[in-house]
Design a protein around this motif. Structure first.
Motif, PDB file in Angstrom:
ATOM      1  N   ALA A  54      38.679  48.345  40.194  1.00  0.00           N
ATOM      2  CA  ALA A  54      39.475  47.204  40.672  1.00  0.00           C
ATOM      3  C   ALA A  54      39.388  46.008  39.733  1.00  0.00           C
ATOM      4  O   ALA A  54      40.381  45.333  39.480  1.00  0.00           O
ATOM      5  CB  ALA A  54      39.017  46.798  42.075  1.00  0.00           C
ATOM      6  N   GLN A  55      38.178  45.757  39.213  1.00  0.00           N
ATOM      7  CA  GLN A  55      37.987  44.543  38.413  1.00  0.00           C
ATOM      8  C   GLN A  55      37.974  44.829  36.917  1.00  0.00           C
ATOM      9  O   GLN A  55      37.647  43.937  36.134  1.00  0.00           O
ATOM     10  CB  GLN A  55      36.665  43.876  38.815  1.00  0.00           C
ATOM     11  N   ALA A  56      38.294  46.033  36.510  1.00  0.00           N
ATOM     12  CA  ALA A  56      38.114  46.366  35.089  1.00  0.00           C
ATOM     13  C   ALA A  56      39.265  47.207  34.540  1.00  0.00           C
ATOM     14  O   ALA A  56      39.066  48.029  33.645  1.00  0.00           O
ATOM     15  CB  ALA A  56      36.785  47.103  34.906  1.00  0.00           C
ATOM     16  N   CYS A  57      40.456  46.964  35.055  1.00  0.00           N
ATOM     17  CA  CYS A  57      41.612  47.767  34.635  1.00  0.00           C
ATOM     18  C   CYS A  57      41.803  47.665  33.111  1.00  0.00           C
ATOM     19  O   CYS A  57      41.890  46.559  32.570  1.00  0.00           O
ATOM     20  CB  CYS A  57      42.844  47.258  35.366  1.00  0.00           C
ATOM     21  N   GLY A  58      41.865  48.789  32.454  1.00  0.00           N
ATOM     22  CA  GLY A  58      42.092  48.797  30.998  1.00  0.00           C
ATOM     23  C   GLY A  58      40.810  48.821  30.186  1.00  0.00           C
ATOM     24  O   GLY A  58      40.845  49.082  28.983  1.00  0.00           O
ATOM     25  N   GLY A  59      39.681  48.524  30.820  1.00  0.00           N
ATOM     26  CA  GLY A  59      38.403  48.568  30.109  1.00  0.00           C
ATOM     27  C   GLY A  59      38.065  50.003  29.717  1.00  0.00           C
ATOM     28  O   GLY A  59      38.729  50.961  30.126  1.00  0.00           O
ATOM     29  N   SER A  60      37.015  50.141  28.912  1.00  0.00           N
ATOM     30  CA  SER A  60      36.674  51.488  28.447  1.00  0.00           C
ATOM     31  C   SER A  60      35.156  51.629  28.304  1.00  0.00           C
ATOM     32  O   SER A  60      34.408  50.640  28.376  1.00  0.00           O
ATOM     33  CB  SER A  60      37.365  51.769  27.110  1.00  0.00           C
ATOM     34  N   TYR A  61      34.726  52.860  28.099  1.00  0.00           N
ATOM     35  CA  TYR A  61      33.323  53.151  27.828  1.00  0.00           C
ATOM     36  C   TYR A  61      33.300  54.195  26.723  1.00  0.00           C
ATOM     37  O   TYR A  61      33.907  55.269  26.862  1.00  0.00           O
ATOM     38  CB  TYR A  61      32.641  53.685  29.094  1.00  0.00           C
ATOM     39  N   LEU A 107      49.258  44.923  29.877  1.00  0.00           N
ATOM     40  CA  LEU A 107      47.811  45.040  30.042  1.00  0.00           C
ATOM     41  C   LEU A 107      47.051  44.837  28.733  1.00  0.00           C
ATOM     42  O   LEU A 107      46.107  44.034  28.672  1.00  0.00           O
ATOM     43  CB  LEU A 107      47.471  46.412  30.653  1.00  0.00           C
ATOM     44  N   ASP A 108      47.439  45.527  27.690  1.00  0.00           N
ATOM     45  CA  ASP A 108      46.639  45.478  26.464  1.00  0.00           C
ATOM     46  C   ASP A 108      46.667  44.086  25.826  1.00  0.00           C
ATOM     47  O   ASP A 108      45.658  43.636  25.279  1.00  0.00           O
ATOM     48  CB  ASP A 108      47.081  46.579  25.489  1.00  0.00           C
ATOM     49  N   ASN A 109      47.799  43.403  25.936  1.00  0.00           N
ATOM     50  CA  ASN A 109      47.859  42.025  25.407  1.00  0.00           C
ATOM     51  C   ASN A 109      46.951  41.084  26.187  1.00  0.00           C
ATOM     52  O   ASN A 109      46.271  40.232  25.606  1.00  0.00           O
ATOM     53  CB  ASN A 109      49.284  41.468  25.498  1.00  0.00           C
ATOM     54  N   LEU A 110      46.957  41.247  27.510  1.00  0.00           N
ATOM     55  CA  LEU A 110      46.093  40.391  28.340  1.00  0.00           C
ATOM     56  C   LEU A 110      44.626  40.630  27.987  1.00  0.00           C
ATOM     57  O   LEU A 110      43.833  39.690  27.859  1.00  0.00           O
ATOM     58  CB  LEU A 110      46.333  40.661  29.831  1.00  0.00           C
ATOM     59  N   LEU A 111      44.263  41.902  27.807  1.00  0.00           N
ATOM     60  CA  LEU A 111      42.874  42.222  27.449  1.00  0.00           C
ATOM     61  C   LEU A 111      42.531  41.592  26.100  1.00  0.00           C
ATOM     62  O   LEU A 111      41.450  41.015  25.925  1.00  0.00           O
ATOM     63  CB  LEU A 111      42.671  43.739  27.383  1.00  0.00           C
ATOM     64  N   ALA A 112      43.466  41.682  25.160  1.00  0.00           N
ATOM     65  CA  ALA A 112      43.200  41.132  23.817  1.00  0.00           C
ATOM     66  C   ALA A 112      42.981  39.618  23.905  1.00  0.00           C
ATOM     67  O   ALA A 112      42.076  39.070  23.256  1.00  0.00           O
ATOM     68  CB  ALA A 112      44.361  41.462  22.887  1.00  0.00           C
ATOM     69  N   GLN A 113      43.783  38.947  24.742  1.00  0.00           N
ATOM     70  CA  GLN A 113      43.626  37.486  24.874  1.00  0.00           C
ATOM     71  C   GLN A 113      42.269  37.137  25.488  1.00  0.00           C
ATOM     72  O   GLN A 113      41.570  36.243  25.012  1.00  0.00           O
ATOM     73  CB  GLN A 113      44.736  36.917  25.770  1.00  0.00           C
ATOM     74  N   MET A 114      41.901  37.856  26.546  1.00  0.00           N
ATOM     75  CA  MET A 114      40.622  37.542  27.203  1.00  0.00           C
ATOM     76  C   MET A 114      39.452  37.859  26.280  1.00  0.00           C
ATOM     77  O   MET A 114      38.470  37.112  26.235  1.00  0.00           O
ATOM     78  CB  MET A 114      40.511  38.298  28.533  1.00  0.00           C
TER      79      MET A 114
END
Ligand SMILES: Cc1ncc(COP(=O)(O)O)c(C=O)c1O
Length: 433
Positions: free
Chosen positions: A185-192, A280-287
């Motif tokens: 829920a809180q980590a959409c797009g994250g990875s391991y 999604l990927d742009n938002l992750l890159a900004q954060m």
């Protein structure tokens, strides 16, 4: 950027000085604040076509919800994605698909939004609450201690954007033959280790609620690589698969179809979610940019420790978490930072209710249930000693959370905002550490 020492040496804003951050705060709605023409276009297509339900409308139209599922599965690297109307629905559908029910125990971390735990009760099973470690995600050693022959799933919550220790949790899953349900829920797009979160577990649940990285207001997704689990989640979320194309087809496997509920996603939500997925990927890159900029300027301050990230490259960077030496300092530090203009808070305070910390889950601790019979706690299928829950049952979790300061990292903040946040942290640290 060099930190401005005249600001750092100034009087604290909480004591009447000038705040270090003078720009307005941006709320933490990364996807929500990015809503624009892309969402409008897809929503208007749904309205123009009067095609609001994924399975039919006045004329044949490609379903936005179906397109969302196809693109979601591709982006997350899984075979199946099922759109539902919330993450809670995704969790309950997943647990049901996994065969969790009367007599089952499910392990859940003591630091997560209450829904992760409530969904276990919703699936008629008993929650077993485990410790988190300094990554604020499940402590694998405590999970292993809490496994019994009744454990039917482990909910691995990638809390505040950071991946769980997936290697260790997957090893436990394999050793004890207990499925993992990732709560993404809180980590959409994250990875391991290079793989997207939500592609490790047997079933996985995402949220598209408004506060999440991407959003359709409300919404959720189940992912899995297992066809039977997908079919079972599909059946449960759709009143026994009653609207899927082969709605009167016989079950293809034992256990495939059974009466369920209606957790289906509407086309309007599907349209917004589809446009958001593209962002999604742009938002992750900004954060990630923002968090790296702040962190690089506050590294090495005596008395400040960063949260363990398990895999720094996979962190979604939605939050910056700092550990301070003790609770008393933490209680002073957060309001002082807030007075400097930074939206910071302590995580745990016994006296302040918070739905994210098990010690405040009164309805679980008191075993409150919807009907007086008290299921699942009184269920005759449950063969274990019924757990006694108490606010101090997971002392490590409370000890860690008591020394924790949390800040959201909105995607939309500027470099100037980041620099002012870093300066404010230096200023308060200089006064209090
Ligand atoms: C970790 C976690 N799990 C589950 C949920 C529930 O999500 P939803 O509101 O989409 O049901 C949330 C929402 O805040 C969450 O943060």
């Amino acid at each position: 950027m060099a930190i401005d020492s005249s600001v750092v040496n100034g009087k604290l804003a909480i004591d009447g000085g000038a705040p270090a951050k003078t720009t307005p705060n941006i709320p933490m709605y990364p996807g929500g604040l990015s809503i624009g023409e892309e969402e409008k276009k897809l929503v208007m297509e749904v309205l123009d076509n009067k095609y609001l339900f994924r399975y039919y409308g006045p004329a044949d139209c490609p379903s936005k919800v179906r397109e969302l599922e196809v693109q979601w599965a591709e982006k997350m690297g899984v075979k199946y994605a099922l759109a539902v109307n919330s993450c809670t629905s995704a969790l309950i559908s997943s647990l049901t698909a996994l065969g969790v029910g009367p007599g089952s125990e499910v392990i859940v971390p003591g630091y997560t939004f209450f829904a992760s735990c409530a969904s276990i009760v919703g699936a008629k099973a008993i929650p077993i609450i485990a410790e988190v470690d300094k990554s604020l995600t499940l402590d694998p050693a405590d999970v292993e201690k809490k496994i019994t022959d009744r454990t039917k799933a482990i909910i691995a919550v990638h809390m505040r954007g950071v991946p769980c220790k997936m290697d260790e949790l997957m090893a436990i899953s394999k050793k004890y033959n207990v499925p993992i349900l990732e709560d993404v829920a809180q980590a959409c797009g994250g990875s391991y280790k290079g793989k997207r979160l939500g592609s490790f577990g047997d079933c996985n649940a995402y949220s598209l609620q408004y506060h999440k990285i991407i959003t359709s207001g409300e919404g959720g997704i189940v992912t899995t690589n297992d066809e039977l689990l997908y079919d079972r989640a599909q059946a449960y979320h759709d009143t026994a698969a009653c609207w899927r194309p082969d709605r009167f087809g016989l079950p293809r496997y034992e256990g495939e179809v059974f009466p369920g509920v209606n957790f289906r996603m509407s086309e309007l939500h599907g349209a917004v979610a589809l446009a958001q997925l593209g962002k999604l990927d742009n938002l992750l890159a900004q954060m990630r940019h923002n968090k790296a900029r702040i962190k690089s300027q506050i590294t090495g301050i005596d008395g400040i420790e960063f949260r363990e990230l398990n895999d720094a490259d996979g962190d979604t960077a939605i939050s910056l978490v700092l550990f301070l030496p003790d609770e008393a300092t933490t209680r002073k530090f957060a309001p002082a930072l807030k007075a400097e203009g930074v939206e910071a808070g302590c995580i745990f305070d016994k006296g302040v209710p918070d739905w994210h910390i098990y010690a405040h889950w009164k309805m679980i601790i008191d075993k409150v249930t919807a009907t007086p019979e008290g299921c699942p706690y009184t269920c005759s299928y449950y063969k274990g000693p019924v757990p006694t829950y108490s606010p101090d049952m997971n002392p490590n979790t409370l000890n860690i959370l008591g020394k924790t300061i949390h800040m959201d990292i909105p995607a939309q903040i500027t470099d100037q905002d980041c620099d002012m946040i870093a300066t404010a942290i230096h200023k308060v640290a200089k006064a209090y550490l």
